[in-house]
Design a protein around this motif. Structure first.
Motif, short mmCIF file in Angstrom:
data_model
loop_
_atom_site.label_atom_id
_atom_site.label_comp_id
_atom_site.label_asym_id
_atom_site.label_seq_id
_atom_site.Cartn_x
_atom_site.Cartn_y
_atom_site.Cartn_z
N MET A 1 -15.55 131.47 72.89
CA MET A 1 -16.91 131.52 72.40
C MET A 1 -17.28 130.17 71.78
O MET A 1 -16.54 129.63 70.97
CB MET A 1 -17.03 132.64 71.36
CG MET A 1 -18.41 132.86 70.87
SD MET A 1 -18.43 134.42 69.97
CE MET A 1 -19.72 134.08 68.86
N THR A 2 -18.41 129.63 72.17
CA THR A 2 -18.87 128.35 71.66
C THR A 2 -19.47 128.53 70.28
O THR A 2 -20.30 129.42 70.08
CB THR A 2 -19.94 127.77 72.61
OG1 THR A 2 -19.38 127.68 73.91
CG2 THR A 2 -20.39 126.41 72.14
N PRO A 3 -19.06 127.69 69.31
CA PRO A 3 -19.65 127.81 67.97
C PRO A 3 -21.13 127.45 68.02
O PRO A 3 -21.55 126.66 68.88
CB PRO A 3 -18.86 126.82 67.13
CG PRO A 3 -18.26 125.87 68.10
CD PRO A 3 -18.09 126.61 69.39
N PRO A 4 -21.92 128.00 67.10
CA PRO A 4 -23.34 127.65 67.08
C PRO A 4 -23.52 126.18 66.73
O PRO A 4 -22.69 125.58 66.04
CB PRO A 4 -23.93 128.55 65.98
CG PRO A 4 -22.76 128.91 65.12
CD PRO A 4 -21.55 128.89 66.02
N PRO A 5 -24.59 125.57 67.22
CA PRO A 5 -24.82 124.16 66.89
C PRO A 5 -24.99 123.98 65.38
O PRO A 5 -25.56 124.83 64.70
CB PRO A 5 -26.12 123.82 67.62
CG PRO A 5 -26.45 124.97 68.48
CD PRO A 5 -25.62 126.14 68.06
N VAL A 6 -24.49 122.88 64.90
CA VAL A 6 -24.64 122.53 63.48
C VAL A 6 -26.09 122.17 63.18
O VAL A 6 -26.60 122.46 62.11
CB VAL A 6 -23.68 121.37 63.13
CG1 VAL A 6 -24.00 120.80 61.76
CG2 VAL A 6 -22.24 121.84 63.18
N LEU A 7 -26.74 121.54 64.14
CA LEU A 7 -28.09 121.03 63.92
C LEU A 7 -29.12 122.16 64.10
O LEU A 7 -29.71 122.32 65.16
CB LEU A 7 -28.37 119.88 64.88
CG LEU A 7 -29.60 119.04 64.57
CD1 LEU A 7 -29.50 118.40 63.19
CD2 LEU A 7 -29.78 117.97 65.63
N THR A 8 -29.29 122.92 63.05
CA THR A 8 -30.28 124.00 63.05
C THR A 8 -31.68 123.40 62.95
O THR A 8 -31.83 122.23 62.57
CB THR A 8 -30.06 124.93 61.85
OG1 THR A 8 -30.27 124.16 60.65
CG2 THR A 8 -28.65 125.53 61.84
N PRO A 9 -32.71 124.17 63.27
CA PRO A 9 -34.07 123.64 63.12
C PRO A 9 -34.37 123.14 61.70
O PRO A 9 -34.97 122.08 61.53
CB PRO A 9 -34.96 124.81 63.52
CG PRO A 9 -34.12 125.59 64.49
CD PRO A 9 -32.71 125.48 63.95
N ALA A 10 -33.94 123.88 60.68
CA ALA A 10 -34.22 123.46 59.30
C ALA A 10 -33.49 122.16 58.96
O ALA A 10 -34.05 121.27 58.32
CB ALA A 10 -33.81 124.56 58.32
N LEU A 11 -32.24 122.04 59.40
CA LEU A 11 -31.48 120.82 59.13
C LEU A 11 -32.08 119.64 59.90
O LEU A 11 -32.23 118.55 59.35
CB LEU A 11 -30.01 121.01 59.51
CG LEU A 11 -29.09 119.83 59.25
CD1 LEU A 11 -29.11 119.41 57.78
CD2 LEU A 11 -27.67 120.18 59.69
N ALA A 12 -32.46 119.87 61.15
CA ALA A 12 -33.10 118.81 61.94
C ALA A 12 -34.40 118.36 61.28
O ALA A 12 -34.68 117.16 61.20
CB ALA A 12 -33.35 119.29 63.36
#
Length: 167
Positions: A1-12
């Motif tokens: 399973m691929t981990p979720p991206p670190v760069l969430t919309p709020a963080l971006a």
């Protein structure tokens, strides 16, 4: 399973909001080098990647380290509140600046001038600090794979999980 991206919309949204940016890399001996960032954009070709703008002459030591190992740490700090995050990645490298990168320089500088003016930092100082002729512009592209809260206080330095709120 691929981990979720670190760069969430709020963080971006946070890291691309014209913050104070510092970019670090290290050589094979672990000796660190640092350069001031001149802006941050999401990569239009891959929304999980960031494009960090730097002045080429000042960034040469960082660019050499990134060419050797791809490891990067970038710190993004909101001057008015000191709200700060650090993003780390392992695939950083240079890419050619595009027209949108060049167009981003002036608005980034103008916004940071305004932000720092609220703290009493003279405009000429900020403009000199961030000056970069377009022909000297370089871009570092990377995929954040770790994020740390660095806002001063008892939780500074803690790893944030994907989906965490920006501290």
């Amino acid at each position: 399973m691929t981990p979720p991206p670190v760069l969430t919309p709020a963080l971006a949204d946070f890291v691309t909001s014209h913050l104070s940016i510092h970019i670090a890399a290290s050589d094979a001996r672990g000796i660190a080098t640092l350069v001031r960032g001149l802006g941050c954009r999401r990569d239009p070709a891959d929304r999980d990647r960031l494009r960090l703008l730097v002045a080429g002459p000042q960034a040469e030591p960082v660019l050499r380290c990134l060419a050797a190992n791809g490891r990067i740490a970038a710190v993004f700090s909101e001057p008015e509140s000191h709200r700060t995050v650090q993003l780390k990645g392992r695939d950083a490298g240079p890419c050619a600046p595009d027209a949108a990168d060049a167009a981003f320089l002036a608005p980034y500088t103008d916004r940071l001038v305004a932000r720092l003016a609220t703290l009493g930092t003279p405009e000429p100082f900020v403009r000199t600090l961030l000056a970069c002729p377009v022909e000297d512009l370089r871009v570092i592209r990377f995929t954040p794979d770790e994020v740390f809260g660095q806002t001063p206080g008892p939780q500074a330095g803690q790893r944030l999980s994907a989906g965490s709120a920006v501290p």
